[in-house]
Design a protein around this motif. Sequence first.
Motif, PDB file in Angstrom:
ATOM      1  N   GLY A  54       0.808  -1.221   0.000  1.00 37.56           N
ATOM      2  CA  GLY A  54       0.000   0.000   0.000  1.00 37.56           C
ATOM      3  C   GLY A  54       0.833   1.259   0.000  1.00 37.56           C
ATOM      4  O   GLY A  54       0.346   2.339  -0.355  1.00 37.56           O
ATOM      5  N   SER A  55       2.095   1.135   0.382  1.00 33.02           N
ATOM      6  CA  SER A  55       2.981   2.292   0.428  1.00 33.02           C
ATOM      7  C   SER A  55       4.224   2.007  -0.415  1.00 33.02           C
ATOM      8  O   SER A  55       5.013   1.121  -0.080  1.00 33.02           O
ATOM      9  CB  SER A  55       3.371   2.577   1.881  1.00 33.02           C
ATOM     10  OG  SER A  55       4.270   3.664   1.935  1.00 33.02           O
ATOM     11  N   HIS A  56       4.354   2.723  -1.514  1.00 36.93           N
ATOM     12  CA  HIS A  56       5.519   2.632  -2.402  1.00 36.93           C
ATOM     13  C   HIS A  56       5.595   3.949  -3.162  1.00 36.93           C
ATOM     14  O   HIS A  56       4.645   4.734  -3.145  1.00 36.93           O
ATOM     15  CB  HIS A  56       5.411   1.434  -3.351  1.00 36.93           C
ATOM     16  CG  HIS A  56       4.219   1.479  -4.262  1.00 36.93           C
ATOM     17  ND1 HIS A  56       4.151   2.266  -5.382  1.00 36.93           N
ATOM     18  CD2 HIS A  56       3.028   0.838  -4.189  1.00 36.93           C
ATOM     19  CE1 HIS A  56       2.981   2.111  -5.960  1.00 36.93           C
ATOM     20  NE2 HIS A  56       2.279   1.245  -5.255  1.00 36.93           N
ATOM     21  N   LYS A  60      -0.974   6.404  -3.882  1.00 34.31           N
ATOM     22  CA  LYS A  60      -1.910   7.439  -3.429  1.00 34.31           C
ATOM     23  C   LYS A  60      -1.383   8.855  -3.686  1.00 34.31           C
ATOM     24  O   LYS A  60      -1.298   9.669  -2.778  1.00 34.31           O
ATOM     25  CB  LYS A  60      -2.241   7.228  -1.962  1.00 34.31           C
ATOM     26  CG  LYS A  60      -2.930   5.898  -1.743  1.00 34.31           C
ATOM     27  CD  LYS A  60      -3.191   5.635  -0.284  1.00 34.31           C
ATOM     28  CE  LYS A  60      -3.786   4.281  -0.032  1.00 34.31           C
ATOM     29  NZ  LYS A  60      -3.276   3.150  -0.727  1.00 34.31           N
ATOM     30  N   PRO A  61      -1.038   9.151  -4.933  1.00 32.01           N
ATOM     31  CA  PRO A  61      -0.442  10.458  -5.240  1.00 32.01           C
ATOM     32  C   PRO A  61      -1.486  11.575  -5.258  1.00 32.01           C
ATOM     33  O   PRO A  61      -2.659  11.333  -5.538  1.00 32.01           O
ATOM     34  CB  PRO A  61       0.120  10.251  -6.642  1.00 32.01           C
ATOM     35  CG  PRO A  61      -0.847   9.298  -7.265  1.00 32.01           C
ATOM     36  CD  PRO A  61      -1.227   8.354  -6.145  1.00 32.01           C
ATOM     37  N   PRO A  62      -1.042  12.799  -5.016  1.00 37.00           N
ATOM     38  CA  PRO A  62      -1.964  13.926  -5.140  1.00 37.00           C
ATOM     39  C   PRO A  62      -2.233  14.271  -6.615  1.00 37.00           C
ATOM     40  O   PRO A  62      -3.231  14.911  -6.929  1.00 37.00           O
ATOM     41  CB  PRO A  62      -1.239  15.069  -4.439  1.00 37.00           C
ATOM     42  CG  PRO A  62       0.205  14.701  -4.503  1.00 37.00           C
ATOM     43  CD  PRO A  62       0.253  13.189  -4.500  1.00 37.00           C
ATOM     44  N   LEU A  69       3.904   7.739 -13.222  1.00 37.91           N
ATOM     45  CA  LEU A  69       5.328   7.672 -13.563  1.00 37.91           C
ATOM     46  C   LEU A  69       6.138   7.087 -12.412  1.00 37.91           C
ATOM     47  O   LEU A  69       6.994   6.223 -12.623  1.00 37.91           O
ATOM     48  CB  LEU A  69       5.860   9.053 -13.937  1.00 37.91           C
ATOM     49  CG  LEU A  69       5.403   9.610 -15.280  1.00 37.91           C
ATOM     50  CD1 LEU A  69       5.892  11.041 -15.461  1.00 37.91           C
ATOM     51  CD2 LEU A  69       5.883   8.735 -16.419  1.00 37.91           C
ATOM     52  N   GLN A  70       5.868   7.536 -11.199  1.00 35.49           N
ATOM     53  CA  GLN A  70       6.598   7.005 -10.038  1.00 35.49           C
ATOM     54  C   GLN A  70       6.285   5.531  -9.807  1.00 35.49           C
ATOM     55  O   GLN A  70       7.193   4.729  -9.565  1.00 35.49           O
ATOM     56  CB  GLN A  70       6.246   7.802  -8.784  1.00 35.49           C
ATOM     57  CG  GLN A  70       6.914   9.141  -8.687  1.00 35.49           C
ATOM     58  CD  GLN A  70       6.601   9.779  -7.341  1.00 35.49           C
ATOM     59  OE1 GLN A  70       5.458   9.787  -6.902  1.00 35.49           O
ATOM     60  NE2 GLN A  70       7.633  10.306  -6.706  1.00 35.49           N
ATOM     61  N   SER A  71       5.002   5.173  -9.878  1.00 37.40           N
ATOM     62  CA  SER A  71       4.606   3.785  -9.622  1.00 37.40           C
ATOM     63  C   SER A  71       5.187   2.832 -10.650  1.00 37.40           C
ATOM     64  O   SER A  71       5.707   1.762 -10.300  1.00 37.40           O
ATOM     65  CB  SER A  71       3.077   3.663  -9.626  1.00 37.40           C
ATOM     66  OG  SER A  71       2.520   4.288  -8.513  1.00 37.40           O
ATOM     67  N   VAL A  72       5.099   3.201 -11.916  1.00 37.18           N
ATOM     68  CA  VAL A  72       5.628   2.326 -12.962  1.00 37.18           C
ATOM     69  C   VAL A  72       7.154   2.252 -12.862  1.00 37.18           C
ATOM     70  O   VAL A  72       7.742   1.185 -13.007  1.00 37.18           O
ATOM     71  CB  VAL A  72       5.151   2.781 -14.361  1.00 37.18           C
ATOM     72  CG1 VAL A  72       5.846   1.998 -15.460  1.00 37.18           C
ATOM     73  CG2 VAL A  72       3.633   2.620 -14.477  1.00 37.18           C
ATOM     74  N   GLY A  73       7.791   3.379 -12.588  1.00 37.83           N
ATOM     75  CA  GLY A  73       9.237   3.368 -12.379  1.00 37.83           C
ATOM     76  C   GLY A  73       9.630   2.457 -11.236  1.00 37.83           C
ATOM     77  O   GLY A  73      10.583   1.670 -11.334  1.00 37.83           O
ATOM     78  N   LEU A 135      -1.676   0.544  -9.627  1.00 35.40           N
ATOM     79  CA  LEU A 135      -0.526   0.695  -8.727  1.00 35.40           C
ATOM     80  C   LEU A 135      -0.713   1.899  -7.804  1.00 35.40           C
ATOM     81  O   LEU A 135      -0.353   1.850  -6.627  1.00 35.40           O
ATOM     82  CB  LEU A 135       0.766   0.854  -9.528  1.00 35.40           C
ATOM     83  CG  LEU A 135       1.295  -0.393 -10.226  1.00 35.40           C
ATOM     84  CD1 LEU A 135       2.489  -0.035 -11.107  1.00 35.40           C
ATOM     85  CD2 LEU A 135       1.673  -1.468  -9.218  1.00 35.40           C
ATOM     86  N   ASN A 136      -1.263   2.987  -8.343  1.00 33.90           N
ATOM     87  CA  ASN A 136      -1.454   4.205  -7.545  1.00 33.90           C
ATOM     88  C   ASN A 136      -2.466   4.010  -6.420  1.00 33.90           C
ATOM     89  O   ASN A 136      -2.228   4.406  -5.287  1.00 33.90           O
ATOM     90  CB  ASN A 136      -1.955   5.355  -8.422  1.00 33.90           C
ATOM     91  CG  ASN A 136      -0.878   5.972  -9.280  1.00 33.90           C
ATOM     92  OD1 ASN A 136       0.275   5.585  -9.236  1.00 33.90           O
ATOM     93  ND2 ASN A 136      -1.274   6.934 -10.084  1.00 33.90           N
TER      94      ASN A 136
END
Length: 169
Positions: A54-56, A60-62, A69-73, A135-136
């Motif tokens: 749940g935390s990566h 849960k981006p704003p 981009l962050q999740s896929v990276g 992922l988000n």
Amino acid sequence: MAEEDGGGHIVDLNPRAGARRRELVRRTEFGLVIALLAQFLLGMAVNLFVKVPGSHPGAKPPEYFGGVLQSVGWAVTDGGGLWLALHAGLGLLLVLVALAAFLQSIGSHDPAAVTTTVVGFVCVLGAGFNGGSFLNYAEDFSSMIMASLFAVAMGSYAFGVYLLGPRGR
């Protein structure tokens, strides 16, 4: 080379070149069908054997796109394990190949090729964004949308292979 015949129809001035371009599109679409099958199998492995925390980075981006981009990276580089890295990496590759197929189809001047590749590309891109959305936010409906768009892309590319094959044209 192609030109308009005055009645709004595109006429291929070099039919052999047009046939070669259509064959290239057909082969690319066939490759996409195979790659989408592999992506489906990897997605099933992720679904069954990977627990996305749940935390990566990106969770849960704003802001949606930055989070994707962050999740896929994260998924590709260091976070989700082998199955998730392969699934996300192949997904990125699928977007690039689907775009290449669409661009090839424009050069073929074949309406069936353009139609099947644009539908396929939009669906592959949408499936990818919904994978990133899963992922988000870890919402099951994102996974359902991703799977549905996969099915439409697969159908579109398979139909393109049929239409552009020896019996279709």
